[in-house]
Write a protein that holds these residues in place. Structure first.
Motif, PDB file in Angstrom:
ATOM      1  N   UNK A  74      19.255 -13.816 -54.355  1.00 24.76           N
ATOM      2  CA  UNK A  74      18.189 -14.122 -53.319  1.00 24.76           C
ATOM      3  C   UNK A  74      17.197 -15.278 -53.907  1.00 24.76           C
ATOM      4  N   UNK A  75      16.804 -16.207 -53.137  1.00 23.58           N
ATOM      5  CA  UNK A  75      15.995 -17.053 -53.997  1.00 23.58           C
ATOM      6  C   UNK A  75      14.596 -16.505 -54.150  1.00 23.58           C
ATOM      7  N   UNK A  76      14.067 -15.348 -53.377  1.00 31.60           N
ATOM      8  CA  UNK A  76      12.621 -14.838 -53.821  1.00 31.60           C
ATOM      9  C   UNK A  76      13.084 -13.994 -55.008  1.00 31.60           C
ATOM     10  N   UNK A  77      14.106 -13.557 -55.384  1.00 32.09           N
ATOM     11  CA  UNK A  77      14.318 -12.855 -56.759  1.00 32.09           C
ATOM     12  C   UNK A  77      14.314 -13.758 -57.852  1.00 32.09           C
ATOM     13  N   UNK A  78      14.608 -14.994 -57.576  1.00 33.29           N
ATOM     14  CA  UNK A  78      14.443 -16.101 -58.649  1.00 33.29           C
ATOM     15  C   UNK A  78      13.257 -16.361 -58.756  1.00 33.29           C
ATOM     16  N   UNK A  79      12.605 -16.808 -57.723  1.00 32.69           N
ATOM     17  CA  UNK A  79      11.136 -17.031 -57.787  1.00 32.69           C
ATOM     18  C   UNK A  79      10.267 -15.859 -58.526  1.00 32.69           C
ATOM     19  N   UNK A 120      10.958 -13.784 -60.464  1.00 33.55           N
ATOM     20  CA  UNK A 120      11.345 -13.557 -62.210  1.00 33.55           C
ATOM     21  C   UNK A 120      10.431 -14.508 -62.859  1.00 33.55           C
ATOM     22  N   UNK A 121      10.516 -15.714 -62.171  1.00 36.40           N
ATOM     23  CA  UNK A 121       9.846 -16.831 -62.719  1.00 36.40           C
ATOM     24  C   UNK A 121       8.277 -16.737 -62.549  1.00 36.40           C
ATOM     25  N   UNK A 122       7.770 -16.172 -61.807  1.00 35.35           N
ATOM     26  CA  UNK A 122       6.399 -15.808 -61.299  1.00 35.35           C
ATOM     27  C   UNK A 122       5.921 -14.735 -62.780  1.00 35.35           C
ATOM     28  N   UNK A 123       7.038 -13.718 -62.882  1.00 35.42           N
ATOM     29  CA  UNK A 123       6.629 -12.788 -63.931  1.00 35.42           C
ATOM     30  C   UNK A 123       6.578 -13.363 -65.352  1.00 35.42           C
ATOM     31  N   UNK A 124       7.660 -14.352 -65.696  1.00 32.11           N
ATOM     32  CA  UNK A 124       7.721 -14.917 -66.967  1.00 32.11           C
ATOM     33  C   UNK A 124       6.387 -15.797 -67.154  1.00 32.11           C
ATOM     34  N   UNK A 125       6.005 -16.686 -66.105  1.00 24.45           N
ATOM     35  CA  UNK A 125       4.974 -17.534 -66.407  1.00 24.45           C
ATOM     36  C   UNK A 125       3.442 -16.753 -66.432  1.00 24.45           C
ATOM     37  N   UNK A 126       3.365 -15.676 -65.885  1.00 27.49           N
ATOM     38  CA  UNK A 126       2.155 -15.020 -65.960  1.00 27.49           C
ATOM     39  C   UNK A 126       1.985 -14.185 -67.282  1.00 27.49           C
TER      40      UNK A 126
END
Length: 437
Positions: free
Chosen positions: A20-25, A27-33
């Motif tokens: 799902x799109x929300x899972x991708x975004x 994960x990106x949020x976690x990595x960037x933070x």
């Protein structure tokens, strides 16, 4: 690719099937933070950097705040009374320890960052646009660590929550809370539907702000000392009107940079002229918003689109423009992008570029401000030029998208066409730019 270079609705092509799109975004949020915060949290004294220096101010004010009064005699105290709350909360578990206070403050901001992200994900799921969540995910790391060392992300969380709130009562109450903390969210009242929507949201905001301010005035000495400090502020070196003057310093201009009233200001020839330009620009921007309101038909994306435009106008006409102000614009742009029918997509793309340049000038090139370095002056000037362009573009696109003429009326069902009751309204403000507070 859609207008402005943003490609939100096509992200499914880059995702593995079934994810799902929300899972991708997410994960990106976690990595960037993690990328932004990990180096700071591993530092023994992470508060001793330019971008985290304000946390030292907050910690120094804690003894006064815990006594039930405000540090009104400190020129650096530039905050409405509600700002004391996010400063005090991290100290509940820190017990005076600076390391724990820093970690607690960063943790509080991270939680509000997550709250904004979740609000945008939820709004995007309802409207079918993933751009808002993606935009916020990347905008914060592009601004850098400063986002977690100021109270601006919590205020932006209140603003985003107000924009996606299900009704004007809750939205107005959230605007009232945000105004108590940092002033500028009052501008969000600009886009509510007239008359009932505006009156409802305005009264809710007034009730919350008024009661909070009255309680602070009655029980907490110095609650309104920040107003006097604000009136005395000059021209901050990063303000849009300061850019031409800043470019003359590497060429030998007698202009000096001095620390006054909580920021670094330009002092010398032509500063008064630049301050006059700020005032005239604010008046012109206010008249434009009034004209836009007078002729416009209200539609669902207008609330966020108008809020972003109003805040951008206030930013570029302000005598103060600190790096963390870009957080406000990023949050409002993300709220706009949760709707497919927003008019502000290309404006959001420009704001991402402004975020990048803002981190380049602060903290990367910041020392050049004091050494008369040409690099930082050019970067600030380019950033401010892009921010001005974004503001003008936002205004033009808002004007066109809210056109109440024959073309718009013909494109809507008869029940939805513009009527006196469906026009937008914009709140009025005094002579003091809300961003200055």
């Amino acid at each position: 690719m859609n207008e402005g270079g943003l490609t939100g609705e096509r992200t499914s092509a880059a995702r593995p099937p079934g994810v799902p799109w929300w899972a991708t975004v997410a994960l990106t949020w976690l990595v960037t933070r993690w990328a932004v915060l990990a180096p700071a949290l591993a530092d023994d004294e992470p508060w001793n950097h330019a971008e985290t220096g304000d946390i030292r101010f907050y910690a120094a004010w804690l003894p006064v705040l815990w006594q039930g009064r405000f540090p009104a005699d400190d020129q650096a105290w530039q905050y409405p009374p509600g700002a004391a709350l996010p400063m005090l909360l991290p100290d509940l578990l820190a017990d005076g320890d600076m390391t724990r206070y820093f970690h607690g403050f960063v943790g509080l901001v991270l939680l509000t960052d997550l709250a904004v992200f979740l609000l945008l994900v939820r709004a995007g799921a309802r409207s079918g646009s993933v751009l808002g969540a993606w935009f916020w995910t990347f905008a914060i790391p592009l601004l850098g660590l400063i986002c977690y060392a100021r109270i601006d992300v919590p205020v932006t969380a209140l603003a985003v929550a107000a924009l996606v709130a299900p009704g004007p009562v809750l939205g107005g109450a959230l605007i009232g809370v945000g105004t108590l903390v940092k002033g500028w969210p009052i501008l969000l009242l600009a886009g509510y539907r007239r008359w009932r929507g505006t009156l409802t949201a305005g009264l809710a905001a007034l009730a919350v702000t008024g009661l909070g301010a009255l309680a602070a005035w009655a029980y907490l000495p110095g609650a309104f000392g920040f107003l006097e400090q604000q009136q005395e502020r000059g021209l901050e070196v990063e303000a849009v009107a300061a850019a031409p003057l800043l470019l003359t310093r590497p060429l030998g201009s007698p202009l000096e940079v001095k620390y006054r009233y909580g920021s670094w200001e330009l002092v010398g020839p032509h500063v008064d002229t630049a301050l006059l330009v700020c005032q005239l620009g604010l008046v012109a921007g206010g008249l434009f918003l009034l004209a836009c309101w007078w002729r416009a038909c209200w539609s669902p994306p207008v609330l966020a689109d108008f809020a972003l435009t109003a805040v951008l106008i206030s930013m570029v006409t302000s005598r103060v423009l600190s790096p963390q102000y870009l957080i406000w614009a990023a949050g409002l742009a993300a709220a706009c992008l949760t709707r497919r029918d927003t008019s502000q997509r290309p404006v959001a793309a420009l704001l991402l570029a402004c975020c990048v340049l803002t981190q380049v000038e602060f903290p990367i090139l910041w020392d050049g401000i004091f050494d008369r370095g040409p690099d930082v002056a050019v970067v600030v000037a380019v950033r401010n030029a892009l921010l001005t362009w974004a503001t003008l573009w936002a205004g033009v696109r808002l004007w066109r998208s809210t056109r109440g003429g024959r073309d718009l009326a013909a494109s809507r069902p008869a029940a939805d066409r513009c009527s006196p009751d469906s026009r937008m309204t914009v709140g009025t403000a005094g002579h003091l730019n809300p961003l200055d507070a």
